[in-house]
Design a protein around this motif. Sequence first.
Motif, mmCIF file in Angstrom:
data_model
loop_
_atom_site.group_PDB
_atom_site.id
_atom_site.type_symbol
_atom_site.label_atom_id
_atom_site.label_comp_id
_atom_site.label_asym_id
_atom_site.label_seq_id
_atom_site.Cartn_x
_atom_site.Cartn_y
_atom_site.Cartn_z
ATOM 1 N N THR A 1 -59.135 6.940 -7.254
ATOM 2 C CA THR A 1 -59.485 5.951 -6.293
ATOM 3 C C THR A 1 -59.277 6.321 -4.788
ATOM 4 N N LEU A 2 -58.171 6.827 -4.735
ATOM 5 C CA LEU A 2 -57.754 6.987 -3.193
ATOM 6 C C LEU A 2 -58.437 8.467 -3.021
ATOM 7 N N ARG A 3 -58.625 9.537 -3.436
ATOM 8 C CA ARG A 3 -59.172 10.507 -3.090
ATOM 9 C C ARG A 3 -60.781 10.250 -2.880
ATOM 10 N N ALA A 4 -61.284 9.580 -3.721
ATOM 11 C CA ALA A 4 -62.855 9.022 -3.465
ATOM 12 C C ALA A 4 -62.761 8.325 -2.244
ATOM 13 N N LEU A 5 -61.807 7.320 -1.888
ATOM 14 C CA LEU A 5 -61.912 6.489 -0.624
ATOM 15 C C LEU A 5 -61.860 7.360 0.817
ATOM 16 N N LEU A 6 -60.836 8.407 0.419
ATOM 17 C CA LEU A 6 -60.562 9.398 1.496
ATOM 18 C C LEU A 6 -61.791 10.049 1.931
ATOM 19 N N GLU A 7 -62.204 10.485 0.841
ATOM 20 C CA GLU A 7 -63.838 11.294 0.862
ATOM 21 C C GLU A 7 -64.693 10.796 1.445
ATOM 22 N N ASN A 8 -64.946 9.388 1.350
ATOM 23 C CA ASN A 8 -65.950 8.547 2.087
ATOM 24 C C ASN A 8 -65.526 8.587 3.495
ATOM 25 N N PHE A 9 -64.433 8.503 4.145
ATOM 26 C CA PHE A 9 -64.092 8.668 5.516
ATOM 27 C C PHE A 9 -63.926 10.028 5.883
ATOM 28 N N GLY A 10 -64.588 10.969 5.169
ATOM 29 C CA GLY A 10 -64.543 12.318 5.927
ATOM 30 C C GLY A 10 -63.437 13.173 5.989
ATOM 31 N N CYS A 11 -62.399 12.658 5.193
ATOM 32 C CA CYS A 11 -61.034 13.234 5.457
ATOM 33 C C CYS A 11 -60.812 14.594 4.840
ATOM 34 N N THR A 12 -59.989 15.559 5.080
ATOM 35 C CA THR A 12 -59.644 16.748 4.396
ATOM 36 C C THR A 12 -58.358 16.348 3.839
ATOM 37 N N ILE A 13 -58.347 16.644 2.430
ATOM 38 C CA ILE A 13 -57.540 16.128 1.658
ATOM 39 C C ILE A 13 -56.485 17.271 0.842
ATOM 40 N N ALA A 14 -55.103 16.939 1.204
ATOM 41 C CA ALA A 14 -54.143 17.869 0.573
ATOM 42 C C ALA A 14 -53.711 17.014 -0.604
ATOM 43 N N ASP A 15 -53.711 17.527 -1.798
ATOM 44 C CA ASP A 15 -53.593 16.702 -2.965
ATOM 45 C C ASP A 15 -51.960 17.318 -3.765
ATOM 46 N N PHE A 16 -51.047 16.715 -3.540
ATOM 47 C CA PHE A 16 -49.768 17.068 -3.981
ATOM 48 C C PHE A 16 -49.484 16.489 -5.667
ATOM 49 N N GLY A 17 -50.395 15.747 -6.056
ATOM 50 C CA GLY A 17 -50.229 15.618 -7.431
ATOM 51 C C GLY A 17 -49.165 14.492 -7.710
ATOM 52 N N ILE A 18 -48.805 14.435 -9.039
ATOM 53 C CA ILE A 18 -47.703 13.505 -9.514
ATOM 54 C C ILE A 18 -46.213 14.130 -9.158
ATOM 55 N N VAL A 19 -45.521 13.357 -8.644
ATOM 56 C CA VAL A 19 -44.238 14.012 -8.053
ATOM 57 C C VAL A 19 -43.013 13.225 -9.092
ATOM 58 N N PRO A 20 -42.134 13.979 -9.475
ATOM 59 C CA PRO A 20 -41.277 13.417 -10.373
ATOM 60 C C PRO A 20 -40.174 12.210 -9.479
ATOM 61 N N ASP A 21 -39.977 11.404 -10.237
ATOM 62 C CA ASP A 21 -39.414 10.080 -9.887
ATOM 63 C C ASP A 21 -37.726 10.216 -9.522
ATOM 64 N N THR A 22 -37.701 10.975 -8.712
ATOM 65 C CA THR A 22 -36.377 11.458 -8.109
ATOM 66 C C THR A 22 -36.268 11.668 -6.472
ATOM 67 N N LEU A 23 -35.150 11.107 -5.945
ATOM 68 C CA LEU A 23 -35.128 11.088 -4.533
ATOM 69 C C LEU A 23 -35.235 12.545 -3.969
ATOM 70 N N GLU A 24 -34.857 13.611 -4.585
ATOM 71 C CA GLU A 24 -34.735 14.821 -4.209
ATOM 72 C C GLU A 24 -36.096 15.321 -4.079
ATOM 73 N N ALA A 25 -36.912 15.161 -5.168
ATOM 74 C CA ALA A 25 -38.353 15.612 -5.345
ATOM 75 C C ALA A 25 -39.104 14.709 -4.293
ATOM 76 N N THR A 26 -38.920 13.574 -4.069
ATOM 77 C CA THR A 26 -39.847 12.849 -3.227
ATOM 78 C C THR A 26 -39.604 13.124 -1.740
ATOM 79 N N ARG A 27 -38.262 13.504 -1.292
ATOM 80 C CA ARG A 27 -37.979 14.093 -0.031
ATOM 81 C C ARG A 27 -38.597 15.292 0.230
ATOM 82 N N ALA A 28 -38.535 16.152 -0.827
ATOM 83 C CA ALA A 28 -39.013 17.694 -0.581
ATOM 84 C C ALA A 28 -40.584 17.609 -0.421
#
Length: 418
Positions: free
Chosen positions: A218-245
């Motif tokens: 959903t979000l990628r398609a919406l960003l494409e509708n607005f002509g954005c260049t997208i960098a997709d980092f995918g699914i991030v593990p549920d940890t504070l360290e992974a989220t910060r990195a």
Amino acid sequence: MTTSNEKPAPRPMLSVREALDTLLAAARPVQDMELVPTLEANGRVLAADQASTIDVPSADNTSMDGYAVRSLDCVNGGAVLRVAQRIPAGHVGEPLEAGTAARIFTGAMLPPGADAVVMQEQCELLGDMVTIRHTPTSGEWIRRTGEDIGANSTILAAGTRLRSQELGLAASVGLASLPVRRRLRVAVFFTGDELTMPGEAPGGVLAPGAIYNSNRFTLRALLENFGCTIADFGIVPDTLEATRATLVEAARGNDLIITSGGVSVGEEDHIKPAVEAEGQLNMWQIAVKPGKPLAFGEVRNDSCGAFFIGLPGNPVSSFITFLLFVRPFLLRLQGVTGPVEPRAWMLRADFSLPKADRRNEFLRARVNAGGGLDLFPNQGSGVLTSTVWGDGLIDNPPGRIINEGDIVRFIPFAELQH
């Protein structure tokens, strides 16, 4: 007075209006400009005013197929004139002599001496003689030089988001290329150990507790509708360290980071502390339904920086908060200077909503054959089918019930996705 054992009072939730004002006030448009062919400028934002160097039309011409005449030759409503010439579009005629007419076609330049055009339906041709069964007035069916655009006039203002209409207008004055702001660079990632991508479940069977990551699509398609260049980092593990990195990595070279999930206050919701550790959180929790846990801030360090918006994980909440809050913010970042909030229509509710909510509700509804609105029966924040079934959102203020027949504010999805 608060003692050391007492928790501070919770911060009051922002209203939808306050949240929007906060976002739009913080937006800093990208400054980089590039010149692109007009044929490739759809959806881009103009970086400078554009002026015409020519008049449009460039000369007096006819807006009808018919006969160019001198109105003084046709005062009796039955003048018979000799057809002395034929002028298709793109050709230049000879001066029109008294007592003659010129066969002329839409868009063709008016010959010198002619001051009116009589449409062919009001004429009768026999050989090279035409009977004019009409009394024309001077200027009839003539498009005057510059009546649409005057030379040296501004036709498009800086900050305009270019649509098909604007591109056609630019081409009509010969603009082969246009200066536009560069595309917005947006990083996205998604948190939640329960998330699985379609096609990755072994044997097509989801593990217990797992869900498909619909928000990524959903979000990628919406960003494409607005002509954005997208960098997709995918699914991030549920940890504070992974989220910060991931936040730090996503901030490099991007203007905005958008996440989905992890913005609530549970033990496994790491977005808020991660953003506060790597930057600052300027806004959190809005009095909106669905979508209360929406966060806004910035990720900053010595080498990089980007705006941050954290969307809820529930798919309807993520979709609606993007449309309501991310969309206008994106447009401001892209350099749009005009209104960025969607237009709404006042329509009749053909349903009742007897229970009011303390938050500003955005209800999925669609227009019925009678011009009223029907409400999707399940307004849950996980019911994604409601967004496909509906034509748009009813903007229902806090504390308001809806009775059948009430007039409500309706925002079509078409207004929210461009």
